[in-house]
Design a protein around this motif. Structure first.
Motif, PDB file in Angstrom:
ATOM      1  N   ILE A  56      34.337   9.385 119.444  1.00  0.00           N
ATOM      2  CA  ILE A  56      34.189   8.856 118.205  1.00  0.00           C
ATOM      3  C   ILE A  56      33.350   7.730 118.193  1.00  0.00           C
ATOM      4  O   ILE A  56      33.487   6.853 119.000  1.00  0.00           O
ATOM      5  CB  ILE A  56      35.582   8.526 117.451  1.00  0.00           C
ATOM      6  N   ALA A  57      32.037   8.012 117.699  1.00  0.00           N
ATOM      7  CA  ALA A  57      31.215   6.665 117.553  1.00  0.00           C
ATOM      8  C   ALA A  57      31.145   6.385 115.990  1.00  0.00           C
ATOM      9  O   ALA A  57      30.649   7.070 115.047  1.00  0.00           O
ATOM     10  CB  ALA A  57      29.927   6.963 117.921  1.00  0.00           C
ATOM     11  N   CYS A  58      32.086   5.256 115.820  1.00  0.00           N
ATOM     12  CA  CYS A  58      32.269   4.749 114.367  1.00  0.00           C
ATOM     13  C   CYS A  58      31.899   3.523 113.906  1.00  0.00           C
ATOM     14  O   CYS A  58      31.350   2.587 114.602  1.00  0.00           O
ATOM     15  CB  CYS A  58      33.906   4.718 114.277  1.00  0.00           C
ATOM     16  N   PHE A  59      31.534   3.496 112.435  1.00  0.00           N
ATOM     17  CA  PHE A  59      31.337   2.180 111.921  1.00  0.00           C
ATOM     18  C   PHE A  59      32.357   1.346 112.133  1.00  0.00           C
ATOM     19  O   PHE A  59      33.597   1.875 112.393  1.00  0.00           O
ATOM     20  CB  PHE A  59      30.803   2.349 110.454  1.00  0.00           C
ATOM     21  N   GLY A  60      32.012  -0.080 111.999  1.00  0.00           N
ATOM     22  CA  GLY A  60      33.083  -0.970 112.323  1.00  0.00           C
ATOM     23  C   GLY A  60      33.225  -2.091 111.158  1.00  0.00           C
ATOM     24  O   GLY A  60      32.480  -1.842 110.019  1.00  0.00           O
ATOM     25  N   PRO A  61      33.745  -3.319 111.475  1.00  0.00           N
ATOM     26  CA  PRO A  61      34.301  -3.432 113.084  1.00  0.00           C
ATOM     27  C   PRO A  61      35.370  -2.712 113.289  1.00  0.00           C
ATOM     28  O   PRO A  61      36.423  -2.160 112.582  1.00  0.00           O
ATOM     29  CB  PRO A  61      34.552  -4.986 112.797  1.00  0.00           C
ATOM     30  N   LEU A  62      35.625  -2.532 114.591  1.00  0.00           N
ATOM     31  CA  LEU A  62      36.688  -1.800 115.460  1.00  0.00           C
ATOM     32  C   LEU A  62      37.617  -2.602 116.421  1.00  0.00           C
ATOM     33  O   LEU A  62      36.983  -3.667 117.014  1.00  0.00           O
ATOM     34  CB  LEU A  62      36.084  -0.655 116.201  1.00  0.00           C
ATOM     35  N   ASP A  63      38.657  -2.459 116.610  1.00  0.00           N
ATOM     36  CA  ASP A  63      39.694  -2.999 117.399  1.00  0.00           C
ATOM     37  C   ASP A  63      39.600  -2.069 118.524  1.00  0.00           C
ATOM     38  O   ASP A  63      40.121  -0.893 118.871  1.00  0.00           O
ATOM     39  CB  ASP A  63      41.225  -2.882 117.027  1.00  0.00           C
ATOM     40  N   LEU A  64      38.789  -2.666 119.638  1.00  0.00           N
ATOM     41  CA  LEU A  64      38.493  -1.742 121.014  1.00  0.00           C
ATOM     42  C   LEU A  64      39.248  -2.419 122.050  1.00  0.00           C
ATOM     43  O   LEU A  64      38.848  -2.344 123.318  1.00  0.00           O
ATOM     44  CB  LEU A  64      37.060  -1.805 121.068  1.00  0.00           C
ATOM     45  N   ASP A  65      40.467  -3.298 122.028  1.00  0.00           N
ATOM     46  CA  ASP A  65      41.198  -3.791 123.082  1.00  0.00           C
ATOM     47  C   ASP A  65      42.217  -2.712 123.347  1.00  0.00           C
ATOM     48  O   ASP A  65      43.298  -2.506 122.494  1.00  0.00           O
ATOM     49  CB  ASP A  65      41.783  -5.169 122.434  1.00  0.00           C
ATOM     50  N   LYS A  66      41.964  -2.080 124.278  1.00  0.00           N
ATOM     51  CA  LYS A  66      43.119  -0.949 124.750  1.00  0.00           C
ATOM     52  C   LYS A  66      44.405  -1.512 124.706  1.00  0.00           C
ATOM     53  O   LYS A  66      45.571  -0.510 124.930  1.00  0.00           O
ATOM     54  CB  LYS A  66      42.792  -0.209 125.869  1.00  0.00           C
ATOM     55  N   SER A  67      45.039  -2.775 124.949  1.00  0.00           N
ATOM     56  CA  SER A  67      46.107  -3.396 125.037  1.00  0.00           C
ATOM     57  C   SER A  67      46.894  -3.684 123.430  1.00  0.00           C
ATOM     58  O   SER A  67      47.884  -3.922 123.553  1.00  0.00           O
ATOM     59  CB  SER A  67      46.251  -4.757 125.969  1.00  0.00           C
ATOM     60  N   SER A  68      45.832  -3.524 122.675  1.00  0.00           N
ATOM     61  CA  SER A  68      46.213  -3.795 121.261  1.00  0.00           C
ATOM     62  C   SER A  68      46.965  -2.766 120.770  1.00  0.00           C
ATOM     63  O   SER A  68      46.608  -1.523 120.911  1.00  0.00           O
ATOM     64  CB  SER A  68      45.159  -4.169 120.498  1.00  0.00           C
ATOM     65  N   ALA A  99      40.963  11.239 123.393  1.00  0.00           N
ATOM     66  CA  ALA A  99      40.116  10.772 122.671  1.00  0.00           C
ATOM     67  C   ALA A  99      39.441   9.528 123.086  1.00  0.00           C
ATOM     68  O   ALA A  99      40.104   8.782 124.020  1.00  0.00           O
ATOM     69  CB  ALA A  99      40.487  10.673 121.211  1.00  0.00           C
ATOM     70  N   ASN A 100      38.097   9.127 122.883  1.00  0.00           N
ATOM     71  CA  ASN A 100      37.417   7.986 123.092  1.00  0.00           C
ATOM     72  C   ASN A 100      36.921   7.510 121.976  1.00  0.00           C
ATOM     73  O   ASN A 100      36.336   8.134 121.178  1.00  0.00           O
ATOM     74  CB  ASN A 100      36.648   8.127 124.397  1.00  0.00           C
ATOM     75  N   ILE A 101      36.779   6.230 121.833  1.00  0.00           N
ATOM     76  CA  ILE A 101      35.963   5.550 120.444  1.00  0.00           C
ATOM     77  C   ILE A 101      35.368   4.279 120.965  1.00  0.00           C
ATOM     78  O   ILE A 101      35.549   3.490 121.981  1.00  0.00           O
ATOM     79  CB  ILE A 101      37.067   5.197 119.400  1.00  0.00           C
ATOM     80  N   ASP A 102      34.203   3.937 120.127  1.00  0.00           N
ATOM     81  CA  ASP A 102      33.470   2.942 120.201  1.00  0.00           C
ATOM     82  C   ASP A 102      32.692   2.804 119.194  1.00  0.00           C
ATOM     83  O   ASP A 102      32.756   3.644 118.147  1.00  0.00           O
ATOM     84  CB  ASP A 102      32.418   2.687 121.690  1.00  0.00           C
ATOM     85  N   THR A 103      31.801   1.793 118.889  1.00  0.00           N
ATOM     86  CA  THR A 103      31.041   1.392 117.711  1.00  0.00           C
ATOM     87  C   THR A 103      29.813   2.247 117.586  1.00  0.00           C
ATOM     88  O   THR A 103      29.504   3.245 118.582  1.00  0.00           O
ATOM     89  CB  THR A 103      30.534   0.155 117.688  1.00  0.00           C
ATOM     90  N   ASP A 104      29.360   2.854 116.394  1.00  0.00           N
ATOM     91  CA  ASP A 104      28.225   3.594 116.065  1.00  0.00           C
ATOM     92  C   ASP A 104      27.086   3.282 116.953  1.00  0.00           C
ATOM     93  O   ASP A 104      26.301   4.006 117.472  1.00  0.00           O
ATOM     94  CB  ASP A 104      28.018   3.883 114.478  1.00  0.00           C
ATOM     95  N   VAL A 105      26.671   1.853 117.034  1.00  0.00           N
ATOM     96  CA  VAL A 105      25.782   1.492 117.761  1.00  0.00           C
ATOM     97  C   VAL A 105      25.835   1.423 119.348  1.00  0.00           C
ATOM     98  O   VAL A 105      24.729   1.870 120.015  1.00  0.00           O
ATOM     99  CB  VAL A 105      25.269   0.173 117.343  1.00  0.00           C
ATOM    100  N   ALA A 106      26.897   1.282 119.676  1.00  0.00           N
ATOM    101  CA  ALA A 106      27.258   1.491 121.289  1.00  0.00           C
ATOM    102  C   ALA A 106      27.161   3.154 121.411  1.00  0.00           C
ATOM    103  O   ALA A 106      26.615   3.499 122.482  1.00  0.00           O
ATOM    104  CB  ALA A 106      28.775   1.242 121.434  1.00  0.00           C
ATOM    105  N   GLY A 107      27.547   3.955 120.510  1.00  0.00           N
ATOM    106  CA  GLY A 107      27.335   5.281 120.896  1.00  0.00           C
ATOM    107  C   GLY A 107      25.709   5.855 120.931  1.00  0.00           C
ATOM    108  O   GLY A 107      25.264   6.480 121.736  1.00  0.00           O
TER     109      GLY A 107
END
Length: 289
Positions: A56-68, A99-107
């Motif tokens: 998933i390359a998604c618009f954000g902002p996103l919470d990308l802290d895997k411990s959150s 699944a894996n997620i990051d921002t659209d620009v990181a994608g």
């Protein structure tokens, strides 16, 4: 293997199925309306596609802290209906795949360094300049995250001495996005970028701000290449203006082979608008099992 790829944008969701060689077998575009309408359509698309994982390359902002506890959620966004949406966990659970997620620009950055003209680079930056401005940073082969993720579009810039425009960002009047995004061009000049192609003053000022931002990025993270995408960068006359101004800004303070070939250092996106979905495919390949 078959992987699912989702490029989740503010106006449309691009869903695709592909393989580890970057081949796309099937693709569908779904309008981005409200979650209760859009998310079920995404799930229905992927449900019978026999995918092994979803990226998933998604618009954000996103919470990308895997411990959150809210990892993978969309945070506060201008698209109010999507604020706090658990997009990662909902899709992962409904489809029953890693699944894996990051921002659209990181994608987009991942797409470029995996299958585009910047293949093999370990340190690169991708910036999209369009309706908004965002950027992804690859550092030592890893997408850079911190307490959140880079928000390069809100870098504070020094105004051009002749510029009295207030800026369009409601948070920072003189940030990169506020001064150089597509809406800022239209608000400043009264016409869209496409209607201003032959107006040299427009692109001199635009290149001033873009070059200033790129110079700051170069001095901060020292990428091996900077890739520029988004609708504003369809104005190809910007590239030589930006390159010249970056060289002038740096004033030969940094000496490197990359900067010595500035035309190959600051480059346009190379995947014909497919960099986002290709990056989502790479995210799926890297999904934790």
């Amino acid at each position: 293997m078959r992987y699912g790829a989702l490029e989740a944008g503010g106006t449309k969701m691009i869903c695709a199925v592909g393989d580890e060689n970057g081949n796309i077998f099937d693709e569908k575009t779904i309008p981005t309306t409200i979650p209760n309408e859009t998310i079920p359509e995404i799930i229905n698309y992927f449900r019978d596609k026999d995918i092994e994982a979803l990226g998933i390359a998604c618009f954000g902002p996103l919470d990308l802290d895997k411990s959150s506890p809210t990892y993978g959620n969309i945070l506060k966004t201008p698209k109010l209906a999507w604020t706090d949406l658990e997009i990662y966990s909902v899709l992962k659970d409904e489809l029953g795949v890693p699944a894996n997620i990051d921002t659209d620009v990181a994608g987009s950055l991942l797409g470029e360094v995996t299958w585009g003209g910047s293949q093999g680079l370990k340190n690169a930056v991708y910036i999209t300049i369009g309706t908004g401005i965002g950027g992804g940073i690859l550092s030592n082969g890893e997408i850079l995250h911190g307490m959140l993720h880079p928000e390069l579009g809100h870098m504070i810039l020094a105004r051009h001495e002749s510029d009295t425009f207030d800026g369009v960002c409601p948070f920072h009047r003189n940030c990169f996005e506020g001064l150089a995004s597509g809406p800022s061009i239209e608000a400043r000049w009264g016409k869209s970028a496409d209607e201003l192609t032959d107006n040299e003053k427009v692109w001199e000022l635009e290149s001033f701000y873009i070059a200033q931002a790129l110079s700051n990025i170069i001095l901060t993270v020292c990428p091996e290449r900077i890739i520029l995408g988004g609708g504003v960068m369809n104005q190809e006359q910007l590239f030589p203006l930006i390159r010249d101004k970056v060289v002038s800004n740096l004033n030969y303070y940094i000496s490197s082979n990359e900067l010595a070939d500035i035309d190959s250092y600051i480059v346009p996106a190379s995947l014909k608008g497919k960099q986002g979905i290709m990056g989502a495919l790479k995210l799926a390949m890297d999904a934790e099992m």
